[in-house]
Design a protein around this motif. Sequence first.
Motif, PDB file in Angstrom:
ATOM      1  N   LEU A  22       0.844  -1.195   0.000  1.00  0.00           N
ATOM      2  CA  LEU A  22       0.000   0.000   0.000  1.00  0.00           C
ATOM      3  C   LEU A  22       0.876   1.242   0.000  1.00  0.00           C
ATOM      4  O   LEU A  22       1.684   1.435   0.901  1.00  0.00           O
ATOM      5  CB  LEU A  22      -0.929  -0.009   1.218  1.00  0.00           C
ATOM      6  CG  LEU A  22      -2.153   0.902   1.164  1.00  0.00           C
ATOM      7  CD1 LEU A  22      -3.246   0.358   2.079  1.00  0.00           C
ATOM      8  CD2 LEU A  22      -1.789   2.312   1.610  1.00  0.00           C
ATOM      9  N   THR A  23       0.704   2.073  -1.037  1.00  0.00           N
ATOM     10  CA  THR A  23       1.482   3.301  -1.188  1.00  0.00           C
ATOM     11  C   THR A  23       0.538   4.473  -1.413  1.00  0.00           C
ATOM     12  O   THR A  23      -0.291   4.437  -2.325  1.00  0.00           O
ATOM     13  CB  THR A  23       2.445   3.207  -2.390  1.00  0.00           C
ATOM     14  OG1 THR A  23       3.237   2.030  -2.288  1.00  0.00           O
ATOM     15  CG2 THR A  23       3.348   4.429  -2.450  1.00  0.00           C
ATOM     16  N   HIS A  24       0.653   5.516  -0.586  1.00  0.00           N
ATOM     17  CA  HIS A  24      -0.096   6.760  -0.794  1.00  0.00           C
ATOM     18  C   HIS A  24       0.775   7.723  -1.603  1.00  0.00           C
ATOM     19  O   HIS A  24       1.914   7.989  -1.228  1.00  0.00           O
ATOM     20  CB  HIS A  24      -0.462   7.405   0.537  1.00  0.00           C
ATOM     21  CG  HIS A  24      -1.268   6.522   1.445  1.00  0.00           C
ATOM     22  ND1 HIS A  24      -2.592   6.214   1.197  1.00  0.00           N
ATOM     23  CD2 HIS A  24      -0.938   5.887   2.598  1.00  0.00           C
ATOM     24  CE1 HIS A  24      -3.042   5.417   2.157  1.00  0.00           C
ATOM     25  NE2 HIS A  24      -2.057   5.207   3.016  1.00  0.00           N
ATOM     26  N   VAL A  25       0.231   8.243  -2.692  1.00  0.00           N
ATOM     27  CA  VAL A  25       0.989   9.131  -3.579  1.00  0.00           C
ATOM     28  C   VAL A  25       0.302  10.490  -3.647  1.00  0.00           C
ATOM     29  O   VAL A  25      -0.905  10.571  -3.867  1.00  0.00           O
ATOM     30  CB  VAL A  25       1.115   8.539  -5.003  1.00  0.00           C
ATOM     31  CG1 VAL A  25       2.002   9.428  -5.872  1.00  0.00           C
ATOM     32  CG2 VAL A  25       1.668   7.120  -4.951  1.00  0.00           C
ATOM     33  N   THR A  26       1.073  11.550  -3.443  1.00  0.00           N
ATOM     34  CA  THR A  26       0.572  12.923  -3.546  1.00  0.00           C
ATOM     35  C   THR A  26       1.401  13.684  -4.566  1.00  0.00           C
ATOM     36  O   THR A  26       2.640  13.738  -4.456  1.00  0.00           O
ATOM     37  CB  THR A  26       0.655  13.651  -2.195  1.00  0.00           C
ATOM     38  OG1 THR A  26      -0.094  12.938  -1.215  1.00  0.00           O
ATOM     39  CG2 THR A  26       0.119  15.082  -2.302  1.00  0.00           C
ATOM     40  N   ARG A  27       0.742  14.273  -5.563  1.00  0.00           N
ATOM     41  CA  ARG A  27       1.452  15.080  -6.553  1.00  0.00           C
ATOM     42  C   ARG A  27       1.814  16.430  -5.945  1.00  0.00           C
ATOM     43  O   ARG A  27       0.958  17.141  -5.431  1.00  0.00           O
ATOM     44  CB  ARG A  27       0.577  15.296  -7.799  1.00  0.00           C
ATOM     45  CG  ARG A  27       1.318  16.013  -8.937  1.00  0.00           C
ATOM     46  CD  ARG A  27       0.363  16.368 -10.059  1.00  0.00           C
ATOM     47  NE  ARG A  27      -0.608  17.363  -9.617  1.00  0.00           N
ATOM     48  CZ  ARG A  27      -1.906  17.328  -9.903  1.00  0.00           C
ATOM     49  NH1 ARG A  27      -2.412  16.345 -10.610  1.00  0.00           N
ATOM     50  NH2 ARG A  27      -2.725  18.274  -9.478  1.00  0.00           N
ATOM     51  N   ALA A  66       5.141  12.886  -3.608  1.00  0.00           N
ATOM     52  CA  ALA A  66       5.495  12.396  -2.275  1.00  0.00           C
ATOM     53  C   ALA A  66       4.797  11.062  -2.077  1.00  0.00           C
ATOM     54  O   ALA A  66       3.612  10.918  -2.403  1.00  0.00           O
ATOM     55  CB  ALA A  66       5.066  13.393  -1.202  1.00  0.00           C
ATOM     56  N   CYS A  67       5.520  10.087  -1.553  1.00  0.00           N
ATOM     57  CA  CYS A  67       4.968   8.755  -1.354  1.00  0.00           C
ATOM     58  C   CYS A  67       5.110   8.355   0.107  1.00  0.00           C
ATOM     59  O   CYS A  67       6.191   8.489   0.690  1.00  0.00           O
ATOM     60  CB  CYS A  67       5.693   7.729  -2.220  1.00  0.00           C
ATOM     61  SG  CYS A  67       5.638   8.077  -3.996  1.00  0.00           S
ATOM     62  N   GLN A  68       4.027   7.877   0.685  1.00  0.00           N
ATOM     63  CA  GLN A  68       4.049   7.366   2.053  1.00  0.00           C
ATOM     64  C   GLN A  68       3.747   5.874   2.020  1.00  0.00           C
ATOM     65  O   GLN A  68       2.790   5.434   1.371  1.00  0.00           O
ATOM     66  CB  GLN A  68       3.024   8.093   2.928  1.00  0.00           C
ATOM     67  CG  GLN A  68       3.409   9.531   3.234  1.00  0.00           C
ATOM     68  CD  GLN A  68       2.458  10.190   4.213  1.00  0.00           C
ATOM     69  OE1 GLN A  68       1.259   9.945   4.183  1.00  0.00           O
ATOM     70  NE2 GLN A  68       2.987  11.009   5.091  1.00  0.00           N
ATOM     71  N   GLN A 118       8.926  -1.302  -3.575  1.00  0.00           N
ATOM     72  CA  GLN A 118       7.490  -1.035  -3.586  1.00  0.00           C
ATOM     73  C   GLN A 118       7.112   0.215  -4.375  1.00  0.00           C
ATOM     74  O   GLN A 118       6.253   0.168  -5.264  1.00  0.00           O
ATOM     75  CB  GLN A 118       6.966  -0.912  -2.154  1.00  0.00           C
ATOM     76  CG  GLN A 118       5.474  -0.597  -2.078  1.00  0.00           C
ATOM     77  CD  GLN A 118       4.926  -0.671  -0.672  1.00  0.00           C
ATOM     78  OE1 GLN A 118       5.285  -1.570   0.092  1.00  0.00           O
ATOM     79  NE2 GLN A 118       4.081   0.270  -0.290  1.00  0.00           N
ATOM     80  N   ILE A 119       7.728   1.354  -4.055  1.00  0.00           N
ATOM     81  CA  ILE A 119       7.377   2.601  -4.750  1.00  0.00           C
ATOM     82  C   ILE A 119       7.744   2.497  -6.223  1.00  0.00           C
ATOM     83  O   ILE A 119       6.973   2.910  -7.106  1.00  0.00           O
ATOM     84  CB  ILE A 119       8.080   3.797  -4.093  1.00  0.00           C
ATOM     85  CG1 ILE A 119       7.576   3.999  -2.663  1.00  0.00           C
ATOM     86  CG2 ILE A 119       7.865   5.072  -4.911  1.00  0.00           C
ATOM     87  CD1 ILE A 119       8.342   5.068  -1.894  1.00  0.00           C
TER      88      ILE A 119
END
Length: 288
Positions: free
Chosen positions: A202-207, A218-220, A228-229
């Motif tokens: 599970l990766t959260h991505v913000t432009r 940004a990836c959390q 993973q990323i």
Amino acid sequence: MKYTITIPAQFPAMTVKEALEDYFLIPRKIRHFLRTKKHVRVNEQVINWQSPITAGDQLELIFDEEDYPEKAIPWGKSELVDVLYEDEHLIVVNKPEGMKTHGNEPTEIALLNHVSAYVQQTCYVVHRLDMETSGAIVFAKNPFILPILNRLLEDKVIFREYLALCQGRFPEHTQTITDKIGRHRHDRRKRVVDPQKGQPALTHVTRLKTLGKTSLVACQLETGRTHQIRVHLSHHGYAIIGDPLYSTIPASRLMLHAHKLTFTHPFTLEIISVKAVSSSFEQGLGNR
């Protein structure tokens, strides 16, 4: 080894037995030695195993050498270590790109060896960064705190934020990628999205911004799968610039940087939050 821990105000109510077993995760065999040798004291007093510990108490733990035998490794160069945070139990450093977190062979020198030389004692890997990735990474200074930090990682309460420069214009401001990741069938170096046999990821991505035909995101992470990323972004058509395995766009380095790391210190309960800066990553952004 002797450790004295001042119990902080926010520490949950528990007995000495519960603290050693459930909170500090001390193995059963070593707990037995602590008890029979009377190597646990509270406020300099030998206590009953069921005694409660409360805020302000001084918990003292004494470990013999056979409890946690030190694993000898060759030391590296202490001057290569960029420290972001340090106390008697752990150290957070800024890993440069192009350096392994740890060696694959006993004599191979990697970041772990450099950190151990800096600390002047053998340290332990808590989590890893790919060799091509730079940024913040945690090492345990002793085997006592290692399983505690590993539990924080497993419980997803060590928050890691990465910056990545990827090809293409990322279409959404935020997106959560949940594709399962497994091994590549023909290339042991690579990982792939594998809905059937892959492990959950599970990766959260913000432009953050668009730079020409590329995007800074940004990836959390909520999981820590290998690559993973890199796999998640490349699978959706946004491979990281300079990725030797998943991208066709070359660069002087993999444009992935572990920018920020935040967690609650397990002994003091204070929030530790550090940011790592990479001049080569910043230079790569400036060239876009």
